[in-house]
Scaffold this motif. Structure first.
Motif, PDB file in Angstrom:
ATOM      1  N   ILE A 279       0.926  -0.838   0.337  1.00  0.00           N
ATOM      2  CA  ILE A 279       0.187   0.181   0.107  1.00  0.00           C
ATOM      3  C   ILE A 279       0.679   0.958   0.240  1.00  0.00           C
ATOM      4  CG2 ILE A 279      -1.717  -1.368   1.282  1.00  0.00           C
ATOM      5  CD1 ILE A 279      -1.015  -0.350   4.065  1.00  0.00           C
ATOM      6  N   ILE A 280       2.041   0.858   0.630  1.00  0.00           N
ATOM      7  CA  ILE A 280       2.649   2.444   0.838  1.00  0.00           C
ATOM      8  C   ILE A 280       3.238   2.781  -1.100  1.00  0.00           C
ATOM      9  CG2 ILE A 280       5.291   3.229   0.646  1.00  0.00           C
ATOM     10  CD1 ILE A 280       4.790   1.382   3.383  1.00  0.00           C
ATOM     11  N   ASP A 281       3.059   4.282  -1.036  1.00  0.00           N
ATOM     12  CA  ASP A 281       3.624   4.791  -2.262  1.00  0.00           C
ATOM     13  C   ASP A 281       5.462   4.870  -2.312  1.00  0.00           C
ATOM     14  OD1 ASP A 281       3.928   6.251  -4.849  1.00  0.00           O
ATOM     15  OD2 ASP A 281       2.984   8.076  -4.100  1.00  0.00           O
ATOM     16  N   TRP A 282       5.909   3.754  -2.445  1.00  0.00           N
ATOM     17  CA  TRP A 282       7.452   4.075  -2.580  1.00  0.00           C
ATOM     18  C   TRP A 282       7.910   4.585  -3.883  1.00  0.00           C
ATOM     19  CZ3 TRP A 282      10.754   3.928   0.397  1.00  0.00           C
ATOM     20  CH2 TRP A 282      10.742   2.848   2.234  1.00  0.00           C
ATOM     21  N   ILE A 283       6.876   4.728  -5.231  1.00  0.00           N
ATOM     22  CA  ILE A 283       7.491   6.185  -6.372  1.00  0.00           C
ATOM     23  C   ILE A 283       7.345   6.863  -5.663  1.00  0.00           C
ATOM     24  CG2 ILE A 283       7.343   6.543  -8.741  1.00  0.00           C
ATOM     25  CD1 ILE A 283       6.193   3.640  -9.371  1.00  0.00           C
ATOM     26  N   GLY A 284       6.186   7.494  -5.304  1.00  0.00           N
ATOM     27  CA  GLY A 284       6.057   9.172  -4.758  1.00  0.00           C
ATOM     28  C   GLY A 284       7.757   9.277  -3.458  1.00  0.00           C
ATOM     29  N   ARG A 315      15.088 -11.502  -2.690  1.00  0.00           N
ATOM     30  CA  ARG A 315      15.719 -11.518  -3.890  1.00  0.00           C
ATOM     31  C   ARG A 315      14.554 -10.740  -4.647  1.00  0.00           C
ATOM     32  NH1 ARG A 315      17.455 -15.889  -4.791  1.00  0.00           N
ATOM     33  NH2 ARG A 315      19.061 -15.972  -4.793  1.00  0.00           N
ATOM     34  N   GLN A 316      13.159 -11.287  -4.015  1.00  0.00           N
ATOM     35  CA  GLN A 316      11.715 -10.309  -5.099  1.00  0.00           C
ATOM     36  C   GLN A 316      11.604  -8.974  -4.771  1.00  0.00           C
ATOM     37  OE1 GLN A 316       8.157 -13.543  -4.567  1.00  0.00           O
ATOM     38  NE2 GLN A 316       9.494 -15.206  -5.592  1.00  0.00           N
ATOM     39  N   SER A 317      11.520  -9.012  -3.611  1.00  0.00           N
ATOM     40  CA  SER A 317      11.510  -7.463  -2.753  1.00  0.00           C
ATOM     41  C   SER A 317      12.634  -6.245  -3.797  1.00  0.00           C
ATOM     42  CB  SER A 317      11.820  -7.593  -1.100  1.00  0.00           C
ATOM     43  OG  SER A 317      10.866  -6.281  -1.057  1.00  0.00           O
ATOM     44  N   TRP A 318      13.889  -7.217  -3.183  1.00  0.00           N
ATOM     45  CA  TRP A 318      14.686  -5.896  -4.474  1.00  0.00           C
ATOM     46  C   TRP A 318      14.625  -5.810  -5.533  1.00  0.00           C
ATOM     47  CZ3 TRP A 318      17.411  -2.530  -4.863  1.00  0.00           C
ATOM     48  CH2 TRP A 318      18.778  -2.227  -6.360  1.00  0.00           C
ATOM     49  N   ALA A 319      13.356  -7.103  -6.474  1.00  0.00           N
ATOM     50  CA  ALA A 319      13.253  -6.894  -7.962  1.00  0.00           C
ATOM     51  C   ALA A 319      12.303  -5.564  -7.228  1.00  0.00           C
ATOM     52  CB  ALA A 319      12.631  -7.962  -8.454  1.00  0.00           C
ATOM     53  N   GLY A 320      11.123  -5.447  -7.088  1.00  0.00           N
ATOM     54  CA  GLY A 320      10.267  -4.572  -6.960  1.00  0.00           C
ATOM     55  C   GLY A 320      10.744  -3.337  -6.348  1.00  0.00           C
ATOM     56  N   MET A 321      11.654  -3.230  -5.151  1.00  0.00           N
ATOM     57  CA  MET A 321      12.559  -1.894  -5.515  1.00  0.00           C
ATOM     58  C   MET A 321      13.191  -1.143  -6.335  1.00  0.00           C
ATOM     59  SD  MET A 321      14.963  -1.327  -2.441  1.00  0.00           S
ATOM     60  CE  MET A 321      16.221  -0.122  -1.865  1.00  0.00           C
ATOM     61  N   LYS A 322      14.045  -2.255  -6.836  1.00  0.00           N
ATOM     62  CA  LYS A 322      14.659  -1.676  -7.868  1.00  0.00           C
ATOM     63  C   LYS A 322      13.895  -1.216  -9.268  1.00  0.00           C
ATOM     64  CE  LYS A 322      17.957  -3.338 -11.209  1.00  0.00           C
ATOM     65  NZ  LYS A 322      19.060  -5.546 -11.667  1.00  0.00           N
ATOM     66  N   GLN A 323      12.871  -1.331  -9.724  1.00  0.00           N
ATOM     67  CA  GLN A 323      12.109  -1.465 -10.816  1.00  0.00           C
ATOM     68  C   GLN A 323      11.695   0.147  -9.952  1.00  0.00           C
ATOM     69  OE1 GLN A 323       7.771  -3.154 -11.120  1.00  0.00           O
ATOM     70  NE2 GLN A 323       8.392  -3.059 -13.451  1.00  0.00           N
ATOM     71  N   GLN A 324      11.258   0.219  -9.475  1.00  0.00           N
ATOM     72  CA  GLN A 324      10.636   1.865  -8.166  1.00  0.00           C
ATOM     73  C   GLN A 324      11.492   3.133  -8.398  1.00  0.00           C
ATOM     74  OE1 GLN A 324       9.144  -0.306  -4.625  1.00  0.00           O
ATOM     75  NE2 GLN A 324       7.614   0.179  -5.011  1.00  0.00           N
ATOM     76  N   LEU A 325      12.710   2.486  -8.030  1.00  0.00           N
ATOM     77  CA  LEU A 325      13.862   3.742  -8.298  1.00  0.00           C
ATOM     78  C   LEU A 325      14.008   3.518  -9.683  1.00  0.00           C
ATOM     79  CD1 LEU A 325      16.023   1.758  -6.046  1.00  0.00           C
ATOM     80  CD2 LEU A 325      15.600   3.692  -5.224  1.00  0.00           C
ATOM     81  N   GLU A 326      14.122   3.015  -9.994  1.00  0.00           N
ATOM     82  CA  GLU A 326      14.126   3.554 -12.190  1.00  0.00           C
ATOM     83  C   GLU A 326      13.370   4.135 -12.328  1.00  0.00           C
ATOM     84  OE1 GLU A 326      14.588  -1.085 -13.813  1.00  0.00           O
ATOM     85  OE2 GLU A 326      16.920  -1.007 -13.259  1.00  0.00           O
ATOM     86  N   LYS A 327      11.815   4.013 -11.656  1.00  0.00           N
ATOM     87  CA  LYS A 327      11.387   4.675 -12.410  1.00  0.00           C
ATOM     88  C   LYS A 327      10.980   6.489 -12.368  1.00  0.00           C
ATOM     89  CE  LYS A 327       7.216   0.695 -12.860  1.00  0.00           C
ATOM     90  NZ  LYS A 327       5.764   0.438 -12.208  1.00  0.00           N
ATOM     91  N   VAL A 328      11.395   6.110 -11.181  1.00  0.00           N
ATOM     92  CA  VAL A 328      12.110   7.991 -11.153  1.00  0.00           C
ATOM     93  C   VAL A 328      13.667   8.295 -11.608  1.00  0.00           C
ATOM     94  CG1 VAL A 328      10.229   6.921  -9.111  1.00  0.00           C
ATOM     95  CG2 VAL A 328      13.071   7.537  -7.668  1.00  0.00           C
ATOM     96  N   GLY A 329      13.753   7.527 -11.924  1.00  0.00           N
ATOM     97  CA  GLY A 329      15.350   8.575 -12.014  1.00  0.00           C
ATOM     98  C   GLY A 329      16.576   7.751 -11.200  1.00  0.00           C
ATOM     99  N   ALA A 330      16.603   6.907  -9.832  1.00  0.00           N
ATOM    100  CA  ALA A 330      16.965   7.084  -9.539  1.00  0.00           C
ATOM    101  C   ALA A 330      18.070   5.531  -9.337  1.00  0.00           C
ATOM    102  CB  ALA A 330      16.415   7.166  -7.694  1.00  0.00           C
ATOM    103  N   LEU A 331      17.701   4.906 -10.454  1.00  0.00           N
ATOM    104  CA  LEU A 331      19.197   3.922 -10.188  1.00  0.00           C
ATOM    105  C   LEU A 331      19.907   3.669 -11.774  1.00  0.00           C
ATOM    106  CD1 LEU A 331      20.428   1.831  -9.203  1.00  0.00           C
ATOM    107  CD2 LEU A 331      18.292   0.289  -9.686  1.00  0.00           C
ATOM    108  N   LYS A 332      20.267   3.914 -11.993  1.00  0.00           N
ATOM    109  CA  LYS A 332      21.264   2.584 -13.252  1.00  0.00           C
ATOM    110  C   LYS A 332      21.986   1.925 -13.008  1.00  0.00           C
ATOM    111  CE  LYS A 332      20.652   7.280 -15.359  1.00  0.00           C
ATOM    112  NZ  LYS A 332      21.166   8.018 -16.603  1.00  0.00           N
ATOM    113  N   VAL A 333      21.637   0.955 -13.927  1.00  0.00           N
ATOM    114  CA  VAL A 333      22.350  -0.823 -13.961  1.00  0.00           C
ATOM    115  C   VAL A 333      23.339  -0.333 -15.715  1.00  0.00           C
ATOM    116  CG1 VAL A 333      23.419  -3.421 -13.679  1.00  0.00           C
ATOM    117  CG2 VAL A 333      20.853  -2.203 -13.227  1.00  0.00           C
TER     118      VAL A 333
END
Length: 333
Positions: A279-284, A315-333
């Motif tokens: 329920i948390i707006d992590w992208i925001g 591993r699965q939770s990191w996949a979700g966190m990674k996707q959210q960080l990427e969406k806001v431009g806060a992560l590049k690999v």
């Protein structure tokens, strides 16, 4: 693990119990390189497992992280590690090119003396006892826990130590000023060692939400006392952590951020969930941290065990966190 050592034995940290363990091979889907982010992207090590060597390989080679948060390993709390275990942990960190965000100590996760017994205080019944992460220290041992945590910060080359503000009681009012003074004194001790003391808003402790965190920060005025902001913990106390709780916080006093997600069941009870599924707006939240110039750790604290094992759940939770960080431009690999 109960704390039963004398002060001298505790601070000397003698003996060595950790055994070397063969490391499994890294999965084929390992990260192609280190992460690039305005944040220090990390994971709390024992959310993945207790085998510290394997955990560090997962964090660095599979997840691509360059930072890690230390809470416990080899079935011991971080403050109970002896000198040889600390040396071995440092060797493993160096091997995996990982830096330490902070010492996630259990400091002040204890009852306040003279206050009514908290319902969150450790219960001797194993069926009712909540996870203490191998830590169960009395109030009288807190000065030693602080001293040990500050020493470990130097050993692991970090300038941050995590703390709490005592098991939650119904009415804090008669004790709050004394609690705040204790926190201020601890922060001043940390400051003399060039360490920041970061209190975490925690559901089982007296400061659980963003609103309560803002109040505590206003009461404890020290450059060495800052917040380990945990939106997941705030959500379980019926606060909307972002934007509501976050908007109340002084942004220049947020020193760390724990990342986990939650869901609310039909019975009104909260349960942990993988990042991006709750329920948390992590992208925001990530976008706001980025826009507000935050550049410290965003640290995965999985807590959710729905994938069967702590490692696979992380591993699965990191996949979700990674996707959210990427969406806001806060992560590049």
């Amino acid at each position: 693990m109960s704390f039963r050592l004398s002060r001298r034995d505790f601070l000397a940290s003698l003996g060595f119990a950790a055994a070397a363990t063969a490391l499994p091979s890294i999965p084929a889907y390992a990260a192609s390189g280190p992460l690039v982010s305005p944040f220090r992207i990390s994971v709390i090590n024992d959310e993945i497992g207790q085998d510290f060597g394997h955990v560090c390989e997962v964090a660095s080679k599979e997840f691509g992280m360059q930072w890690i948060e230390l809470r416990g390993m080899w079935n011991k709390n971080i403050v109970n590690l002896d000198a040889k275990e600390v040396a071995e942990a440092r060797r493993i960190l160096e091997k995996n090119k990982l830096r330490v965000t902070d010492i996630a100590s259990p400091l002040f996760k204890t009852d306040w003396p003279g206050a009514p017994k908290s319902k969150y205080s450790p219960n001797p019944d194993p069926k009712k006892k909540h996870d203490q992460f191998n830590a169960d220290f009395t109030f009288d041992q807190q000065d030693d826990v602080l001293e040990r945590s500050l020493a470990l910060a130097k050993e692991f080359k970090t300038d941050r130590v995590r703390c709490f503000d005592f098991w939650r009681i119904e009415d804090q009012t008669p004790y709050r000023a004394a609690m705040n003074q204790k926190l201020l004194e601890a922060a001043n001790k940390a400051g003399k060692k060039d360490v920041i003391l970061m209190f975490e808003n925690e559901p089982s402790c007296n400061t659980a939400t963003g609103a309560e965190s803002a109040k505590l920060l206003a009461a404890v005025q020290s450059a060495h006392f800052m917040l380990n902001w945990d939106p997941g913990n705030a959500a379980t106390h019926d606060e909307v952590p972002y934007p509501d709780g976050y908007n109340l916080l002084p942004k220049d006093r947020i020193a760390h951020c724990h990342c986990k997600d939650a869901v609310k069941g039909a019975d009104g009870q909260y349960k942990w969930e993988a990042m991006g599924r709750g329920i948390i707006d992590w992208i925001g939240q990530f976008r706001a941290l980025k826009n507000d110039g935050f550049h410290y750790a965003v640290s995965l604290e999985t807590h959710w065990h729905g994938a069967g094992t702590p490692e696979e759940s992380s591993r699965q939770s990191w996949a979700g966190m990674k996707q959210q960080l990427e969406k806001v431009g806060a992560l590049k690999v």
